[in-house]
Design an enzyme around this catalytic site. Structure first.
Site, short mmCIF file in Angstrom:
data_model
loop_
_atom_site.label_atom_id
_atom_site.label_comp_id
_atom_site.label_asym_id
_atom_site.label_seq_id
_atom_site.Cartn_x
_atom_site.Cartn_y
_atom_site.Cartn_z
N ASP A 95 0.87 -1.18 0.00
CA ASP A 95 0.00 0.00 0.00
C ASP A 95 0.91 1.23 0.00
OD1 ASP A 95 -2.19 1.61 -0.07
OD2 ASP A 95 -3.02 0.99 1.87
N ASP A 269 -7.71 -7.46 1.26
CA ASP A 269 -6.74 -7.56 2.34
C ASP A 269 -7.39 -7.03 3.61
OD1 ASP A 269 -6.40 -4.56 1.61
OD2 ASP A 269 -5.35 -4.80 3.52
N CYS A 307 -12.07 -27.63 10.47
CA CYS A 307 -10.84 -26.96 10.02
C CYS A 307 -9.67 -27.95 10.03
CB CYS A 307 -10.53 -25.77 10.91
SG CYS A 307 -9.05 -24.87 10.44
N CYS A 309 -6.40 -26.91 9.84
CA CYS A 309 -5.17 -26.14 10.03
C CYS A 309 -4.27 -26.78 11.09
CB CYS A 309 -5.49 -24.69 10.41
SG CYS A 309 -5.77 -24.38 12.16
N CYS A 312 -5.82 -26.65 14.63
CA CYS A 312 -6.95 -27.57 14.87
C CYS A 312 -6.54 -29.03 14.81
CB CYS A 312 -8.07 -27.27 13.87
SG CYS A 312 -8.82 -25.65 14.20
N HIS A 338 -4.82 -20.20 12.79
CA HIS A 338 -6.17 -20.69 12.50
C HIS A 338 -7.00 -19.65 11.73
CE1 HIS A 338 -10.19 -22.35 12.87
NE2 HIS A 338 -10.54 -21.12 13.20
N1 GUN Z 1 -6.62 0.67 2.71
C1 GUN Z 1 -7.94 0.64 2.98
N2 GUN Z 1 -8.59 1.63 2.32
C2 GUN Z 1 -7.64 2.31 1.62
C3 GUN Z 1 -7.69 3.45 0.74
O1 GUN Z 1 -8.75 4.04 0.48
N3 GUN Z 1 -6.50 3.86 0.21
C4 GUN Z 1 -5.32 3.22 0.49
N4 GUN Z 1 -4.18 3.68 -0.07
N5 GUN Z 1 -5.26 2.16 1.30
C5 GUN Z 1 -6.40 1.70 1.85
ZN ZN Z 2 -8.06 -24.33 12.44
#
Ligand code: GUN
Ligand code: ZN
Length: 375
Positions: A95, A269, A307, A309, A312, A338
């Site tokens: 990011d 993410d 699960c 993993c 578990c 987990h």
């Molecule tokens: N991570 C979650 N939302 C955003 C976003 O709007 N911009 C950026 N750069 N990272 C994020």
């Molecule tokens: Zn598990």
């Protein structure tokens, strides 16, 4: 020049329109829809790269902002890049720092040239700009870099959001110009605009005309209700190119992963699985539980009997209950393992359901079992 990052479409779910695909990068490929574990400080908290591979993580995310401040992008460049530095040879997305500046620092001052703010650890004066965010990410050598954007808080006025979207578009253009390694690092644009359909459209049109190899939707999961997010996805994903990856930033609750995939998202993410693991909260096939609860003191069964993993297969609820209550490091390793495996398995089930044109049915079954359908 072929872009460093490309999307291969496998099929569309006939029941929902969700996409099954493969994203190709210089460090290999991963299947989509994909969940990316978060490794802010060049580590997914408590997990080794070998463990992440064992749980089938295809790509992880890291953060420009944190690595710039510590240990410094120069150090990571000298180490041979982030992959070598942290011993992870699969894809990495970084990011841009935009979001972290807004979420972590006080005293920020947004100008056309960039953002002035203070270091969240020691108060030092700092400045981040599109050019700086590109320079740092070029040093890190991530496979996918993110444009430097502004993520306004929810709710923001239409007037503020419009000026912010326009600035984010100008910054995106500067990011493309400053990017020094398009041959081996793909730069994704970030569509902003909050819950406003006209502004999402403007943002998407601006960025698509700049021709990025992939696009993200930012500015969601910032405190708005779920139906606001789902509606924003419904009018935004159709504006995104079908032949490029689509990434919904900062989203990782099980229901939102499924509902995002149904609306055409390929990548997600979130810190959620690892963050809640550290206070003992576990995601299971029958919903969330907190392992610190007294009810688990003598429960010698696994955390989730569905699960497979490492946790578990080898440890009981009673043992994990004891470790977390005793503040033992191994406890948060077991809970983190987990939760990550749970979400990575969920994405595998989502991909299989798309393959079989039954993601709508899968959603119903999953929501019922997890308890999302309860009032
Ligand atoms: N991570 C979650 N939302 C955003 C976003 O709007 N911009 C950026 N750069 N990272 C994020
Ligand atoms: Zn598990």
């Amino acid at each position: 020049m072929t872009p460093a990052v490309t999307y291969e479409h496998i099929k569309t779910c006939k029941q929902t329109g969700a996409r099954l695909g493969i994203v190709h990068t210089p460090h290999g490929s991963f299947e989509t829809p994909a969940f990316m574990p978060v490794g802010t400080q060049a580590t997914v908290k408590t997990m080794s790269p070998e463990e992440l591979k064992a749980m089938n993580a295809g790509i992880i995310l890291s953060n420009t902002y944190h690595l710039w401040l510590r240990p410094g992008n120069d150090v990571i460049k000298e180490a041979g890049g982030l992959h070598k530095f942290m011993n992870w040879d699969r894809p990495i997305l970084t990011d841009s720092g935009g979001f972290q500046v807004f979420s972590l620092s006080e005293f920020r001052n947004i100008k056309e040239e960039g953002v002035h703010f203070r270091n969240h650890m020691n108060g030092d004066k700092l400045f981040l700009s599109p050019e700086k965010a590109m320079h740092i990410q070029n040093d890190l050598g991530s496979d996918i870099m993110m444009a430097f954007d502004e993520c306004p808080p929810f709710p923001a006025t239409h007037e503020y959001m419009k000026s912010s979207v326009e600035r984010t578009s100008r910054w995106a253009e500067r990011c493309l110009k400053a990017h020094q390694r398009p041959q081996d690092q793909g730069l994704f644009g970030i569509i902003q605009g909050g819950e406003f359909e006209d502004l999402r459209k403007q943002s998407a049109q601006d960025l698509v005309s700049l021709d990025f190899p992939g696009y993200a939707i930012g500015g969601l999961s910032v405190g708005e209700p779920k139906d606001v997010m789902n509606r924003a996805l419904e009018f935004t994903t159709p504006l995104m190119p079908a032949d490029k990856p689509r990434y919904l930033m900062g989203v990782g609750s099980p229901d939102s992963l499924i509902d995002g995939a149904i609306r055409g998202i390929d990548m997600f993410d979130c810190v959620l699985p690892t963050r809640i693991a550290r206070n003992g909260t576990l995601m299971t096939s029958t919903g969330r539980l907190n392992i610190k609860n007294a009810a688990f003191k003598r429960d010698f069964g696994p955390i989730d009997d569905k699960c497979d993993c490492y946790t578990c297969k080898n440890y009981s609820r009673a043992y994990v209950h004891h470790l977390i209550r005793a503040d033992e490091t191994f406890g948060i390793r077991l809970t983190s393992y987990h939760n990550l495996q749970f979400l990575l398995n969920l994405m595998g089930q989502v991909r299989q359901a798309i393959r079989e044109d039954r993601l709508g049915d899968f959603r119903e079954e999953f929501f019922e079992a997890y308890g999302f359908n309860k009032p």
